[in-house]
Design an enzyme around this catalytic site. Structure first.
Site, PDB file in Angstrom:
ATOM      1  N   LYS A 186       0.244   2.890   7.498  1.00 28.72           N
ATOM      2  CA  LYS A 186       1.092   1.909   8.195  1.00 28.72           C
ATOM      3  C   LYS A 186       1.518   2.434   9.558  1.00 28.72           C
ATOM      4  O   LYS A 186       1.762   1.677  10.472  1.00 28.72           O
ATOM      5  CB  LYS A 186       2.368   1.638   7.386  1.00 28.72           C
ATOM      6  CG  LYS A 186       2.168   1.026   6.041  1.00 28.72           C
ATOM      7  CD  LYS A 186       3.527   0.576   5.497  1.00 28.72           C
ATOM      8  CE  LYS A 186       3.640   0.866   4.020  1.00 28.72           C
ATOM      9  NZ  LYS A 186       4.136   2.211   3.727  1.00 28.72           N
ATOM     10  N   LYS A 222       3.298  14.706   9.259  1.00 24.53           N
ATOM     11  CA  LYS A 222       4.244  13.793   9.916  1.00 24.53           C
ATOM     12  C   LYS A 222       5.156  14.550  10.875  1.00 24.53           C
ATOM     13  O   LYS A 222       5.584  14.003  11.889  1.00 24.53           O
ATOM     14  CB  LYS A 222       5.053  13.017   8.874  1.00 24.53           C
ATOM     15  CG  LYS A 222       4.219  11.992   8.129  1.00 24.53           C
ATOM     16  CD  LYS A 222       5.050  11.004   7.331  1.00 24.53           C
ATOM     17  CE  LYS A 222       4.160   9.929   6.715  1.00 24.53           C
ATOM     18  NZ  LYS A 222       4.888   9.005   5.845  1.00 24.53           N
ATOM     19  N   LYS A 234      -6.811   8.809   6.702  1.00 23.14           N
ATOM     20  CA  LYS A 234      -6.443   7.755   5.746  1.00 23.14           C
ATOM     21  C   LYS A 234      -5.829   6.555   6.467  1.00 23.14           C
ATOM     22  O   LYS A 234      -5.199   6.714   7.514  1.00 23.14           O
ATOM     23  CB  LYS A 234      -5.513   8.307   4.663  1.00 23.14           C
ATOM     24  CG  LYS A 234      -4.053   8.278   4.965  1.00 23.14           C
ATOM     25  CD  LYS A 234      -3.195   8.489   3.720  1.00 23.14           C
ATOM     26  CE  LYS A 234      -1.740   8.322   4.140  1.00 23.14           C
ATOM     27  NZ  LYS A 234      -0.864   7.687   3.221  1.00 23.14           N
TER      28      LYS A 234
HETATM   29  N1  AQP Z   1      -4.939   4.961   2.683  1.00 26.69           N
HETATM   30  C1  AQP Z   1      -4.518   4.920   1.434  1.00 26.69           C
HETATM   31  N2  AQP Z   1      -5.385   4.870   0.411  1.00 26.69           N
HETATM   32  C2  AQP Z   1      -4.973   4.803  -0.871  1.00 26.69           C
HETATM   33  N3  AQP Z   1      -3.665   4.786  -1.221  1.00 26.69           N
HETATM   34  C3  AQP Z   1      -2.748   4.825  -0.231  1.00 26.69           C
HETATM   35  N4  AQP Z   1      -1.399   4.804  -0.235  1.00 26.69           N
HETATM   36  C4  AQP Z   1      -0.945   4.861   1.040  1.00 26.69           C
HETATM   37  N5  AQP Z   1      -1.978   4.922   1.884  1.00 26.69           N
HETATM   38  C5  AQP Z   1      -3.113   4.889   1.133  1.00 26.69           C
HETATM   39  C6  AQP Z   1      -0.591   4.712  -1.443  1.00 26.69           C
HETATM   40  O1  AQP Z   1       0.304   3.627  -1.259  1.00 26.69           O
HETATM   41  C7  AQP Z   1       1.509   3.906  -1.960  1.00 26.69           C
HETATM   42  C8  AQP Z   1       2.670   3.601  -1.086  1.00 26.69           C
HETATM   43  O2  AQP Z   1       2.661   4.428   0.045  1.00 26.69           O
HETATM   44  P1  AQP Z   1       3.981   4.560   0.916  1.00 26.69           P
HETATM   45  O3  AQP Z   1       4.290   3.299   1.596  1.00 26.69           O
HETATM   46  O4  AQP Z   1       5.070   5.080   0.099  1.00 26.69           O
HETATM   47  O5  AQP Z   1       3.723   5.672   1.961  1.00 26.69           O
HETATM   48  P2  AQP Z   1       2.481   6.374   2.466  1.00 26.69           P
HETATM   49  O6  AQP Z   1       1.692   7.008   1.382  1.00 26.69           O
HETATM   50  O7  AQP Z   1       2.987   7.329   3.482  1.00 26.69           O
HETATM   51  O8  AQP Z   1       1.676   5.163   3.081  1.00 26.69           O
HETATM   52  P3  AQP Z   1       1.315   4.886   4.556  1.00 26.69           P
HETATM   53  O9  AQP Z   1       0.701   3.559   4.627  1.00 26.69           O
HETATM   54  O10 AQP Z   1       0.525   6.012   5.105  1.00 26.69           O
HETATM   55  O11 AQP Z   1       2.704   4.768   5.266  1.00 26.69           O
HETATM   56  P4  AQP Z   1       3.293   5.582   6.453  1.00 26.69           P
HETATM   57  O12 AQP Z   1       2.289   5.448   7.547  1.00 26.69           O
HETATM   58  O13 AQP Z   1       4.589   4.899   6.725  1.00 26.69           O
HETATM   59  O14 AQP Z   1       3.445   6.980   5.989  1.00 26.69           O
HETATM   60  C9  AQP Z   1       1.442   5.348  -2.427  1.00 26.69           C
HETATM   61  O15 AQP Z   1       1.115   5.365  -3.810  1.00 26.69           O
HETATM   62  C10 AQP Z   1       0.319   5.913  -1.623  1.00 26.69           C
HETATM   63  O16 AQP Z   1      -0.347   6.943  -2.328  1.00 26.69           O
END
Ligand code: AQP
Length: 349
Positions: free
Chosen positions: A215, A127, A212
């Site tokens: 969001k 990030k 992966k």
């Molecule tokens: N692609 C994924 N596959 C499986 N699990 C996932 N998680 C996120 N992406 C995947 C799981 O979702 C939970 C919440 O995640 P988060 O919102 O705290 O942040 P993150 O992991 O950083 O998710 P994003 O979607 O990638 O958000 P951004 O882009 O904002 O960083 C966690 O349990 C995570 O493991």
């Protein structure tokens, strides 16, 4: 999703159950990676644990955010927890920033966490690269805040996707360090374990099967959001990346998109891996994509209906979060006091 309401827990059951803590950031639309990798597993396991699920809005500002939408996004995630099947008989839902102990414990843990532990975190590196010169201290400190979230509740298990495993390991290192340095032979903080399901632990982007689903990906075509209407789901699957090979099989490292899409189909249709493998072994993409589309729409539709019901009554959601805060705060404040005592603080009179 469960079809019949499970029986509420007895006091003894609550006392003997292991505790689970997890959360999602209100950083945008919840996608099927968050759902299949995290929330679906919270729902499936909730009856056997004493669960705390928070909307981690303090984490959401570790990357540039929009103040005009933060509160609404926070409420939307809480409503989605309920819509996906989180049951208040087993689980407490609350907002991280409503419990000030999260910020306080983070400071105390910051002071015992070596800087190089944080610099080694993969999520920070990924990030930080995206943000260039503007990367904030909060992004580096994200895993310490996450450690505070978990440790405040003496959580035994933390159900997360594969991407968060390294942060749980760091949490355990922080626990060992604090207990060793300040515990005087006693356990001040409890060490948690990750709870990672193998299927769906890492849902990949629809536009690149090696990345992966996230969001924060600038392309909305890269993900299926839980609240996407049927026509949008259809378009995204129609446009998703595939390969020129006929015959769809699991587990070929040279075909990341194929593996991802078959896994999504398996999870969304509720079929076994063997059944999907047999059904798709001779298929081409033109035949497979409508099947996946249909399964995704059918799986998400009841969640979307429930979400609409929940958000139609704001006072209900507010009452859920108010009660959640009260329950969470009582536990979190007790842990914070324990840590402050171990560190030698005078307690407020
Ligand atoms: N692609 C994924 N596959 C499986 N699990 C996932 N998680 C996120 N992406 C995947 C799981 O979702 C939970 C919440 O995640 P988060 O919102 O705290 O942040 P993150 O992991 O950083 O998710 P994003 O979607 O990638 O958000 P951004 O882009 O904002 O960083 C966690 O349990 C995570 O493991």
């Amino acid at each position: 999703m469960p079809t019949t309401a499970p029986a509420p827990l007895t006091t003894l059951e609550v006392m003997t159950k292991q505790r689970v803590l997890s959360g999602v950031q209100p950083t945008g639309n919840l996608h099927i990676g968050n759902y299949l990798g995290a929330i679906r597993n919270w729902v499936a396991g909730q009856a056997q644990y004493d669960n705390f699920f928070c909307v981690v809005d303090l984490h959401a500002i570790t990357v540039p955010h929009n103040p005009a939408t933060l509160a609404a996004d926070t409420y939307a995630i809480a409503a989605l927890y309920l819509a996906c099947g989180i049951d208040l008989d087993y689980s407490t839902i609350f907002v991280q920033s409503h419990v000030s102990a999260h910020s306080e414990l983070t400071w105390l843990l910051n002071c015992i966490t070596p800087l190089n532990w944080l610099e080694d975190m993969i999520q920070f590196k990924e990030k930080a690269v995206k943000q260039g010169q503007n990367v904030g201290v909060g992004l580096l400190d994200y895993p310490v805040l996450m450690a505070a979230d978990i440790l405040l509740y003496d959580a035994d298990k933390v159900p997360v996707g594969e991407d968060q495993k390294q942060h749980i390991e760091l949490t355990r290192d922080i626990v060992d360090r604090l207990n060793h340095q300040y515990g005087q032979g006693e356990t001040v903080l409890k060490s948690p374990a990750p709870l990672i399901q193998t299927d769906g632990a890492r849902v990949m982007s629809l536009t690149d099967g090696t990345k992966k689903m996230s969001k924060s990906d600038p392309s909305d075509l890269s993900r299926i959001n839980v609240l996407d209407p049927p026509d949008v789901i259809q378009t995204k699957i129609k446009k998703c990346k595939t390969d020129p090979v006929r015959g769809l099989t699991f587990g070929d490292p040279a075909r990341p998109e194929c593996n991802n899409l078959l896994t999504l189909y398996m999870l969304m249709s509720g079929q076994s891996k063997e059944a999907v493998a047999a059904e798709c072994v001779e298929m081409g993409w033109g035949q497979f994509k409508p099947l996946l589309t249909e399964a995704a729409i059918a799986h998400l539709q009841p969640i979307q209906t429930k979400y609409a019901e929940i958000t139609a009554d704001k006072s209900y959601l507010e009452s859920v979060l108010r009660e959640g805060r009260q329950k969470a705060e009582a536990i979190a404040n007790a842990t914070l006091t324990r840590v402050k005592q171990a560190l030698g603080y005078s307690l407020p009179l």
